[in-house]
Motif scaffolding. Sequence first.
Motif, PDB file in Angstrom:
ATOM      1  N   ARG A  65       0.832  -1.187   0.000  1.00  0.00           N
ATOM      2  CA  ARG A  65       0.000   0.000   0.000  1.00  0.00           C
ATOM      3  C   ARG A  65       0.868   1.238   0.000  1.00  0.00           C
ATOM      4  O   ARG A  65       2.022   1.217   0.442  1.00  0.00           O
ATOM      5  N   ALA A  84       0.314   5.320   0.995  1.00  0.00           N
ATOM      6  CA  ALA A  84      -0.483   6.440   1.484  1.00  0.00           C
ATOM      7  C   ALA A  84       0.064   7.729   0.886  1.00  0.00           C
ATOM      8  O   ALA A  84       1.240   7.783   0.492  1.00  0.00           O
ATOM      9  N   GLU A 102      -5.711   5.253   9.481  1.00  0.00           N
ATOM     10  CA  GLU A 102      -4.328   5.129   9.011  1.00  0.00           C
ATOM     11  C   GLU A 102      -4.149   4.038   7.966  1.00  0.00           C
ATOM     12  O   GLU A 102      -3.062   3.896   7.396  1.00  0.00           O
ATOM     13  N   THR A 132      -5.837   4.164   5.263  1.00  0.00           N
ATOM     14  CA  THR A 132      -6.136   4.867   4.021  1.00  0.00           C
ATOM     15  C   THR A 132      -4.913   4.881   3.111  1.00  0.00           C
ATOM     16  O   THR A 132      -3.839   5.334   3.508  1.00  0.00           O
ATOM     17  N   ALA A 133      -5.074   4.352   1.911  1.00  0.00           N
ATOM     18  CA  ALA A 133      -3.960   4.236   0.976  1.00  0.00           C
ATOM     19  C   ALA A 133      -4.475   3.636  -0.321  1.00  0.00           C
ATOM     20  O   ALA A 133      -5.614   3.153  -0.393  1.00  0.00           O
ATOM     21  N   THR A 176     -10.242   4.266   1.493  1.00  0.00           N
ATOM     22  CA  THR A 176     -10.315   5.455   2.325  1.00  0.00           C
ATOM     23  C   THR A 176     -11.156   5.144   3.544  1.00  0.00           C
ATOM     24  O   THR A 176     -12.298   4.699   3.416  1.00  0.00           O
TER      25      THR A 176
END
Length: 120
Positions: A38, A40, A89, A91-92, A117
């Motif tokens: 991932r 971010a 956290e 979210t990426a 998200t």
Amino acid sequence: QVQLVESGGGLVQAGDSLRLSCAASGRTLSTYAMGWFRQAPGKEREFVATISRGGFTTTYADFVKGRFTISRDNTKNTVYLQMNNLKPEDTAVYYCAIVAAGSASPLGSWGQGTQVTVSS
């Protein structure tokens, strides 16, 4: 050459779950160890999880242990990432990739990724 297409991302609230899919075309995925990564905003791409060719061995980054589960269905040429108890956290943009066996080193090219998200 293997082409990987990620899907399943979306906008969710903290505590919700998502299941990401990584579908492959061009070659049979069963010959490869696979991983999820991932990235971010403003950060480098990071390792999330890997799974061995047969699906019997998995590894996870510490920050997802107990919440995320990587799996694969070689009959469908697809790898999954079940994400539970999502946090902001997390979210990426999430990517799948072929990885070197026994490691988290990605090989080959990346797909377009799928955006996750998580709102608080």
